[in-house]
Design an enzyme around this catalytic site. Structure first.
Site, PDB file in Angstrom:
ATOM      1  N   HIS A 124      92.988 -74.975-119.114  1.00 31.31           N
ATOM      2  CA  HIS A 124      94.385 -74.578-119.343  1.00 31.31           C
ATOM      3  C   HIS A 124      94.473 -73.062-119.453  1.00 31.31           C
ATOM      4  CE1 HIS A 124      97.788 -73.743-122.292  1.00 31.31           C
ATOM      5  NE2 HIS A 124      98.382 -74.134-121.179  1.00 31.31           N
ATOM      6  N   SER A 125      95.444 -72.483-118.768  1.00 33.42           N
ATOM      7  CA  SER A 125      95.701 -71.044-118.853  1.00 33.42           C
ATOM      8  C   SER A 125      94.436 -70.250-118.514  1.00 33.42           C
ATOM      9  CB  SER A 125      96.239 -70.703-120.243  1.00 33.42           C
ATOM     10  OG  SER A 125      96.682 -69.360-120.320  1.00 33.42           O
ATOM     11  N   MET A 126      93.999 -69.365-119.405  1.00 36.53           N
ATOM     12  CA  MET A 126      92.827 -68.536-119.117  1.00 36.53           C
ATOM     13  C   MET A 126      91.540 -69.351-119.051  1.00 36.53           C
ATOM     14  SD  MET A 126      93.924 -65.486-118.599  1.00 36.53           S
ATOM     15  CE  MET A 126      92.487 -64.440-118.743  1.00 36.53           C
ATOM     16  N   GLN A 151      95.469 -75.702-115.241  1.00 35.21           N
ATOM     17  CA  GLN A 151      96.856 -75.921-115.664  1.00 35.21           C
ATOM     18  C   GLN A 151      97.464 -74.587-116.088  1.00 35.21           C
ATOM     19  OE1 GLN A 151      95.929 -78.653-118.841  1.00 35.21           O
ATOM     20  NE2 GLN A 151      96.262 -80.441-117.566  1.00 35.21           N
ATOM     21  N   THR A 153      97.248 -71.627-114.937  1.00 30.57           N
ATOM     22  CA  THR A 153      96.263 -70.537-114.982  1.00 30.57           C
ATOM     23  C   THR A 153      96.721 -69.381-114.095  1.00 30.57           C
ATOM     24  OG1 THR A 153      94.406 -72.031-115.395  1.00 30.57           O
ATOM     25  CG2 THR A 153      93.888 -69.896-114.438  1.00 30.57           C
TER      26      THR A 153
END
Length: 873
Positions: A124-126, A151, A153
């Site tokens: 997720h993200s980073m 997700q 990212t």
């Protein structure tokens, strides 16, 4: 919690590895005798390892429904909720720790019957970027990962490039993925973006770099994912049930029955992901569906010769096959469209290859060409281009026996040209005053409205669709889909008939150069209804797009305005001997035409080879505006709008600082009225040297941002003290003027006091501007300070520190400037140079700081350093 090897635990004391479980499953796996398929979840910026429960819980429920024929073991990494989106110094450390975790996870399955050789990762993200960075490690074996799902990212660039470590990390990862694309052919990557509701990471940043060597990367927006059809914000993408269900269904379809692990076949992995995230035909996934099938059963065969046909069945005990002969329709029509409201996973439409006069003997399954649409209960539609099926004699639709439910089948042959209309979009500068309209008198089930000249991210429109029907009978709802052909970012809206519907039309990614397709508004309509489509430019949505794409560069424009004002104040010291007021000087000097034309000229000249050669010989970095233009995310007018935004923010920040200082000093003067004020005119004293040395030690041994913050507070209270002294002297001067008569000495003293107060006021104005500049230095370095404070119990020293050296220089500058006054500056030989420097620094800041915010403090430090030299020389 998974126990890590002592060496790993010692090297990464902040991070941990966990296995998710609940109920009986958790009890059974306490001894870590695992037999499932490993999946590793990586949280993002300030994310919790506990976010894995969204995936883990639903995967466990599905495994229970299948009697644990297959099941997944979900692991999660605890990154201590680090702010890696704002401080990039720990990204490399996180990447190396994930590598160690993968090796630990695979060791847990050692000597098992179906031991995995790779791990699937969900980031997720980073966390998704950290997963991609694994491939850049020297000792990492690419075969340890075969599936990566990210997700929200930001793959393309950091949202806020606040330090060099962050931008260097992105450059290394993206360059590796482009240059080493051949090595990634066995890794399947899916990136899911949140859409327009994700205000933290815009979806354009989540699109994976295009890999020319192989086709194993897929980028989609959640609003286009079948059975999800919704935009998510940055956090809810982790627990959005519809999206998690699609992910878990894909995981189970990826399992190879022979190895009981995720399949090693890249083509099958991509087929599964396309099935669940791009085009879902409402059938269970099959790797190799049968090419031909026999239509058996005691069904009644019915031949349909009409070009438009509807059939409703309810409590029908006899199944039927409807045959549509194609020979009679090929000359008049180009396509066949069918819609089915019966949602089951069996096949329902076939192409007949071998037939006699009354029935089809051999057929091919066309149900795989269908796709789901989100009507009230969802429906399945299929569009067949007759030219592509020249070998078919008939199209056959199956209507199975039903009990207790009502289903509807609709089919029609149509000519594509008659159902495709073109609607030119309104101009960007029409400001919604003009509109484009089109009227559709619907006689069919499908219309395509091509939106001409809609290809840039700064275009944004409101589309209004008003539907009217001739009769009042109950009709199925209409579906409106805004289809973007060059990326998977469609959005779908379901509307009752009749109704008035509003649709926002804007892009996540601009049209590629070699793509000539138009965005389309697909209207899945009801027959005998009228649809009026009205399109208008939306000024609010355009501003929203500018903020969405460029909000991160606003600090550069604000600081540029303040820097221009600062230069103007220095110029006024030369011309009038007085320091002008911040607000007045901002209006006079902060003009975009002083900055933007030069940058535009450089961007234009960089198109020529000779200029690029000269530019590179000077070792100058690329102008950020040129890079943004190459990415189709820059437009000259945008810079003007952002400059005006920056001017407004700078103005109100100046008002805020001056008002706050007056209030604090007035309150302090009311509470404590000193009778004697000791003024120290020396710029450098032993006490100051001790202060500089102590803060330099703090910067070197702990965190540079901490030293910057401490000296900032000292400067702030010093300015408050200066404002207090100015107010006190002003009041004393007023009293003395009232009590004096014709005494010459008192008049001389009064003039001296007036000059002292004027000098104090000038100095205070200059200090307020310097404080305003320094505030932005503190804000841009604040993330590293927050990161350091959160990890203080593990390490006293921030390493690497993005502002350690800059902090030492700033401490020296502000300690000297604290007691400086405009009288010292006015007499300096360097004042003319210092007054001219802010303009080129402002230009350089906008040229090289938009995509590299960490460069802004360096430009400000240069200007303040020259101010210090003016106080000394």
């Amino acid at each position: 919690k998974i126990k890590l090897p002592k060496k790993t635990a010692r090297r990464y004391p902040v991070y941990e590895l966990y296995l998710y479980g609940e109920g009986n499953y958790a009890e059974e796996n306490k001894n870590l005798l695992l037999t499932g398929i490993p999946v590793l979840f990586l949280p993002g910026n300030a994310g919790s390892y506990k976010q894995v429960r969204s995936l883990g819980s639903i995967a466990l429920r599905k495994a229970e429904d299948d009697d644990f024929k297959y099941h997944f073991n979900f692991f999660s990494v605890n990154f201590n909720e680090e702010l890696v989106a704002l401080y990039g110094g720990s990204l490399q450390q996180q990447t190396k720790f994930v590598h160690e975790c993968i090796k630990v996870i695979l060791k847990l399955y050692k000597d098992r019957e179906f031991a995995p050789t790779s791990v699937a990762i969900v980031g997720h993200s980073m966390g998704g970027l950290v997963a991609r960075a694994l491939l850049t490690l020297k000792n990492f074996k690419p075969e340890l990962i075969n599936l990566l799902i990210t997700q929200a990212t930001p793959h393309v660039a950091p949202v806020m490039p606040l330090d060099k470590y962050l931008t260097d990390f992105y450059t290394a990862v993206n360059n590796h993925w482009i240059l080493k694309a051949q090595d990634l052919r066995n890794l399947t990557t899916l990136s899911v973006a949140g859409g327009f509701r994700d205000y933290q990471v815009r979806s354009g940043l989540a699109f994976l770099p295009r890999l020319s060597q192989h086709d194993s990367a897929l980028s989609v927006v959640s609003s286009a994912v079948p059975r999800t059809w919704a935009s998510t914000d940055h956090l809810s993408i982790v627990w959005c049930k519809e999206l998690i269900l699609a992910t878990i269904r894909a995981f189970f379809d990826l399992i190879d029955e022979n190895t009981r692990q995720i399949t090693e076949d890249p083509k099958r992995r991509m087929a599964v992901l396309n099935h669940h995230f791009v085009r879902h035909p409402a059938k269970l996934f099959e790797e190799n569906p049968e090419a031909f099938t026999e239509l058996t059963g005691t069904f009644v065969w019915v031949t349909v010769k009409a070009s438009k046909w509807t059939y409703s069945f309810y409590n029908d005990s006899d199944g039927k096959y409807f045959m549509f002969p194609l020979a009679s329709h090929r000359k008049s029509y180009s396509h066949l469209y069918c819609e089915n409201s019966m949602l089951d996973t069996s096949s329902w439409i076939y192409g007949c290859i071998n037939s006699n006069s009354s029935m089809c003997l051999e057929a091919t399954d066309l149900s795989w060409k269908a796709e789901l649409l989100p009507t009230t209960k969802a429906s399945i539609v299929v569009i067949l281009k007759l030219q592509d099926y020249a070998s078919l004699s008939h199209v056959v639709i199956q209507a199975p026996p039903t009990v207790g439910n009502k289903y509807t089948l609709d089919c029609e042959f149509f000519q594509e040209d008659s159902r495709t209309v073109q609607l030119p979009v309104t101009h960007l500068f029409s400001f919604g005053l003009s509109s484009s309209k089109i009227l559709l008198n619907s006689t069919g089930l499908l219309y395509n409205v091509q939106l001409q000249h809609f290809n840039q991210i700064y275009q944004a429109f409101k589309i209004y669709i008003e539907s009217h029907c001739q009769s009042l009978k109950e009709r199925k709802p209409s579906v409106y889909r805004l289809h973007i052909p060059w990326s998977h970012e469609d959005s779908l809206i379901v509307a009752k008939v009749p109704s008035f519907t509003e649709i926002s039309a804007k892009l996540h990614a601009a049209q590629p150069e070699n793509d000539n397709r138009f965005p389309e508004l697909n209207i899945y309509s009801s027959s005998d209804c009228q649809y009026e489509v009205i399109l208008k430019t939306s000024l609010v949505q355009i501003l929203g797009q500018i903020i969405r794409f460029h909000a991160g560069v606003l600090p550069v424009y604000v600081v540029s305005n303040i820097l221009l004002t600062y230069g103007g104040q220095l110029s006024s010291l030369i011309s009038t001997g007085q320091c002008s007021d911040f607000s007045l000087e901002l209006v006079r000097t902060a003009k975009p035409y002083k900055v933007e034309p030069l940058i535009s000229i450089v961007v234009f000249l960089q198109r020529f080879q000779w200029f690029r050669a000269v530019w590179e010989s000077l070792s100058l970095p690329d102008v950020d505006a040129a890079v943004l233009s190459s990415q189709d995310t820059w437009f000259p007018l945008v810079s003007l709008i952002l400059f005006l935004f920056g001017t407004g923010i700078a103005y109100w920040s100046g008002v805020f600082f001056s008002t706050s200082l007056r209030l604090i000093s007035s309150l302090w003067l009311t509470l404590i009225r000193p009778t004697i004020h000791r003024k120290d005119n020396k710029l450098i004293t032993p006490r100051k040297l001790c202060g500089i040395l102590s803060l330099a030690v703090v910067s070197w041994t702990t965190c540079g941002a901490l030293a910057v913050f401490v000296i900032y507070l000292r400067y702030l209270f010093k300015d408050s003290d200066g404002s207090k002294e100015t107010s006190r002297n002003s009041s004393i001067h007023t009293v003395k003027n009232q009590s004096s008569t014709d005494n010459t000495s008192k008049a001389t003293q009064s003039l001296s006091n007036s000059a002292t107060i004027a000098e104090a006021v000038n100095s205070l104005k200059m200090h307020v501007t310097i404080l305003n500049l320094f505030t932005w230095i503190v804000l841009l370095n604040l993330p590293s300070l927050i990161y350091w404070s959160k990890s203080l119990r593990y390490n006293v020293r921030l390493d690497p520190d993005p502002c350690r050296c800059t902090a030492i220089i700033l401490v020296c500058i502000l300690e000297i400037l604290m007691n400086s006054s405009t009288s010292e500056v006015k007499s300096s030989k360097l004042l003319k140079i210092a007054a001219k420097v802010p303009l080129p620094l402002s230009v350089a800041m906008l040229a090289f700081g938009r995509m590299h915010l960490y460069r802004v403090p360096h430009f400000l430090t240069s200007s303040l350093l020259l101010h210090v030299l003016c106080c000394i020389v």
